[in-house]
Write a protein that holds these residues in place. Structure first.
Motif, PDB file in Angstrom:
ATOM      1  N   MET A 284       0.818  -1.213   0.000  1.00 16.15           N
ATOM      2  CA  MET A 284       0.000   0.000   0.000  1.00 16.15           C
ATOM      3  C   MET A 284       0.853   1.265   0.000  1.00 16.15           C
ATOM      4  SD  MET A 284      -3.052   0.966   2.670  1.00 16.15           S
ATOM      5  CE  MET A 284      -4.097  -0.395   2.201  1.00 16.15           C
ATOM      6  N   GLU A 285       2.072   1.167   0.507  1.00 18.31           N
ATOM      7  CA  GLU A 285       2.944   2.332   0.687  1.00 18.31           C
ATOM      8  C   GLU A 285       3.067   3.217  -0.557  1.00 18.31           C
ATOM      9  OE1 GLU A 285       5.210   4.317   3.611  1.00 18.31           O
ATOM     10  OE2 GLU A 285       4.509   2.270   3.877  1.00 18.31           O
ATOM     11  N   PRO A 286       3.350   2.660  -1.769  1.00 16.35           N
ATOM     12  CA  PRO A 286       3.516   3.532  -2.942  1.00 16.35           C
ATOM     13  C   PRO A 286       2.250   4.312  -3.295  1.00 16.35           C
ATOM     14  CG  PRO A 286       4.375   1.329  -3.378  1.00 16.35           C
ATOM     15  CD  PRO A 286       3.595   1.249  -2.109  1.00 16.35           C
ATOM     16  N   PHE A 287       1.089   3.811  -2.892  1.00 23.08           N
ATOM     17  CA  PHE A 287      -0.171   4.467  -3.235  1.00 23.08           C
ATOM     18  C   PHE A 287      -0.560   5.561  -2.234  1.00 23.08           C
ATOM     19  CE2 PHE A 287      -0.250   0.268  -5.189  1.00 23.08           C
ATOM     20  CZ  PHE A 287      -0.571   0.593  -6.490  1.00 23.08           C
ATOM     21  N   LEU A 288       0.281   5.757  -1.227  1.00 24.50           N
ATOM     22  CA  LEU A 288       0.034   6.821  -0.246  1.00 24.50           C
ATOM     23  C   LEU A 288       0.839   8.071  -0.565  1.00 24.50           C
ATOM     24  CD1 LEU A 288       0.004   4.748   3.088  1.00 24.50           C
ATOM     25  CD2 LEU A 288      -1.894   5.277   1.539  1.00 24.50           C
ATOM     26  N   GLU A 289       1.602   8.005  -1.651  1.00 22.20           N
ATOM     27  CA  GLU A 289       2.398   9.167  -2.051  1.00 22.20           C
ATOM     28  C   GLU A 289       1.500  10.377  -2.277  1.00 22.20           C
ATOM     29  OE1 GLU A 289       5.132  10.559  -5.818  1.00 22.20           O
ATOM     30  OE2 GLU A 289       5.216   8.453  -5.217  1.00 22.20           O
ATOM     31  N   GLY A 290       1.899  11.493  -1.705  1.00 18.50           N
ATOM     32  CA  GLY A 290       1.115  12.714  -1.871  1.00 18.50           C
ATOM     33  C   GLY A 290       0.282  13.060  -0.659  1.00 18.50           C
ATOM     34  N   ILE A 291      -0.018  12.054   0.191  1.00 22.74           N
ATOM     35  CA  ILE A 291      -0.790  12.353   1.411  1.00 22.74           C
ATOM     36  C   ILE A 291       0.053  12.116   2.670  1.00 22.74           C
ATOM     37  CG2 ILE A 291      -3.024  11.868   0.336  1.00 22.74           C
ATOM     38  CD1 ILE A 291      -3.052   9.183   1.781  1.00 22.74           C
ATOM     39  N   VAL A 292       1.231  11.520   2.490  1.00 22.49           N
ATOM     40  CA  VAL A 292       2.151  11.338   3.612  1.00 22.49           C
ATOM     41  C   VAL A 292       2.952  12.620   3.806  1.00 22.49           C
ATOM     42  CG1 VAL A 292       4.178  10.090   4.426  1.00 22.49           C
ATOM     43  CG2 VAL A 292       2.325   8.847   3.330  1.00 22.49           C
ATOM     44  N   THR A 293       3.013  13.094   5.040  1.00 21.42           N
ATOM     45  CA  THR A 293       3.785  14.291   5.370  1.00 21.42           C
ATOM     46  C   THR A 293       4.668  13.989   6.576  1.00 21.42           C
ATOM     47  OG1 THR A 293       2.102  15.163   6.885  1.00 21.42           O
ATOM     48  CG2 THR A 293       1.889  15.757   4.553  1.00 21.42           C
ATOM     49  N   ALA A 294       5.416  15.003   7.020  1.00 20.99           N
ATOM     50  CA  ALA A 294       6.296  14.814   8.174  1.00 20.99           C
ATOM     51  C   ALA A 294       5.498  14.480   9.428  1.00 20.99           C
ATOM     52  CB  ALA A 294       7.134  16.073   8.392  1.00 20.99           C
ATOM     53  N   THR A 295       4.320  15.061   9.552  1.00 21.31           N
ATOM     54  CA  THR A 295       3.490  14.810  10.734  1.00 21.31           C
ATOM     55  C   THR A 295       2.460  13.711  10.485  1.00 21.31           C
ATOM     56  OG1 THR A 295       2.001  16.608  10.033  1.00 21.31           O
ATOM     57  CG2 THR A 295       3.745  17.161  11.598  1.00 21.31           C
ATOM     58  N   GLN A 296       2.038  13.554   9.245  1.00 17.14           N
ATOM     59  CA  GLN A 296       1.041  12.528   8.895  1.00 17.14           C
ATOM     60  C   GLN A 296       1.771  11.372   8.210  1.00 17.14           C
ATOM     61  OE1 GLN A 296      -1.912  12.140  10.051  1.00 17.14           O
ATOM     62  NE2 GLN A 296      -3.445  12.818   8.603  1.00 17.14           N
TER      63      GLN A 296
END
Length: 320
Positions: A284-296
């Motif tokens: 699932m990790e590659p599909f979270l690109e763009g919504i992952v941030t330093a805090t999220q």
């Protein structure tokens, strides 16, 4: 909201129990030393402003760039394509964040004659094939060739900025002094990014077929690669190279691009579980690109929007 050259912030008014006084003395320290006991307060402040880093909302960048249509090597659409200043005016974000979005894998835009365009896939494929052919025809080593000379040769048939754009995506500097600045021309010794080129043709092929048996697809994928490209070992030509663009299910590969998923985290996870009811965390990790941030972080997102279950195949994530 406040934007600097490189970051976007939210500006928050915070009340304070202390009062900050601004006085009319140009040198308060001197007044204290001189024994002056009174000074007129010009204003009293009962609050202060706090800055918090905010992820820029750049949803409109793609729409603005694509309004002129895809670039196919012609000047058609140039007048409708936006300049960077126009994008900055319309999109709430810092200049650095906007440029990062423009150059991301999601958009892959290039500045041509001062305006930002997206290359048509057929046209980009043509340029990439010519890049590989040029390296081979000139007798250069694919792992170390002169970038400036390569650009000069290809620029007789293509816009120089387009050639440099493709070079940055499908090659990389290999020697000291060889640089890849976004604003300057690539210089020094460069090497073809073989995996990047293989990935490009794999994603393009999977988009065309939609879904196919893995063994059949791998054969067609290898056959679609440009002549003259150094051969990638069979153990490296795997679906892992297509991460973020494909899902595997029952021996089949299906086109599922992360670039088309919603920007809202809740809607993103909804789309993921509509595609597959259960996911491994690493898949699932590659599909979270763009919504992952330093805090999220991805772990926080999984805790919030997914449910963890233990199965005979290991830990899986499903919808809440």
């Amino acid at each position: 909201m406040l934007c600097t050259a490189s970051q976007t912030y939210t500006l928050k008014n915070v009340e304070s129990s202390n009062t900050l006084l601004l006085v009319d003395s140009p040198n308060l320290q001197h007044d204290i030393s001189a024994g002056v006991k009174r000074r007129r307060a010009l204003v009293g402040m009962h609050y202060n402003y706090e800055l918090a880093v905010k992820k820029a909302r750049l949803d409109n960048v793609r729409a603005m760039v694509l309004i002129a249509g895809e670039y196919k090597g012609e000047r058609e659409g140039d007048d409708a394509a936006p300049r960077l200043s126009e994008i900055e005016s319309a999109c709430p974000g810092s200049k650095e964040e906007i440029l990062e979005e423009l150059r991301s894998e999601k958009l892959r835009a290039v500045e041509i004659r001062g305006r930002w365009r997206v290359l048509a896939e057929d046209y980009e494929e043509e340029v990439v094939r010519v890049l590989v052919a040029t390296v081979e025809e000139q007798g250069w080593d694919a792992s170390s060739f002169p970038a400036e000379e390569c650009v000069k040769i290809m620029a007789t048939d293509y816009e120089k900025t387009v050639v440099e754009h493709c070079l940055r995506f499908y090659a990389h500097p290999v020697a000291e002094g060889s640089v890849a600045p976004q604003k300057s021309a690539p210089i020094g010794r460069w090497a073809l990014n073989v995996k990047g080129i293989v990935r490009f043709f794999g994603v393009r092929l999977l988009r065309k077929v939609g879904k196919q048996q893995q063994s059949t697809f791998l054969q067609a994928w290898r056959a679609a690669l440009p002549e003259g490209l150094p051969e990638l070992p069979s153990e490296e030509l795997t679906p892992a190279l297509l991460s973020g663009f494909c899902v595997q299910e029952s021996g089949q590969l299906a086109y599922f691009p992360h670039t088309s998923l919603p920007a809202d985290p809740r809607e993103r996870f909804k789309s993921l579980f509509q595609c597959k009811p259960k996911w491994r965390g690493e898949d699932m990790e590659p599909f979270l690109e763009g919504i992952v941030t330093a805090t999220q972080t991805s772990k926080r997102l999984l805790l919030k929007y997914a449910r963890s279950v233990q199965t005979p195949d290991g830990r899986m994530y499903c919808t809440r």
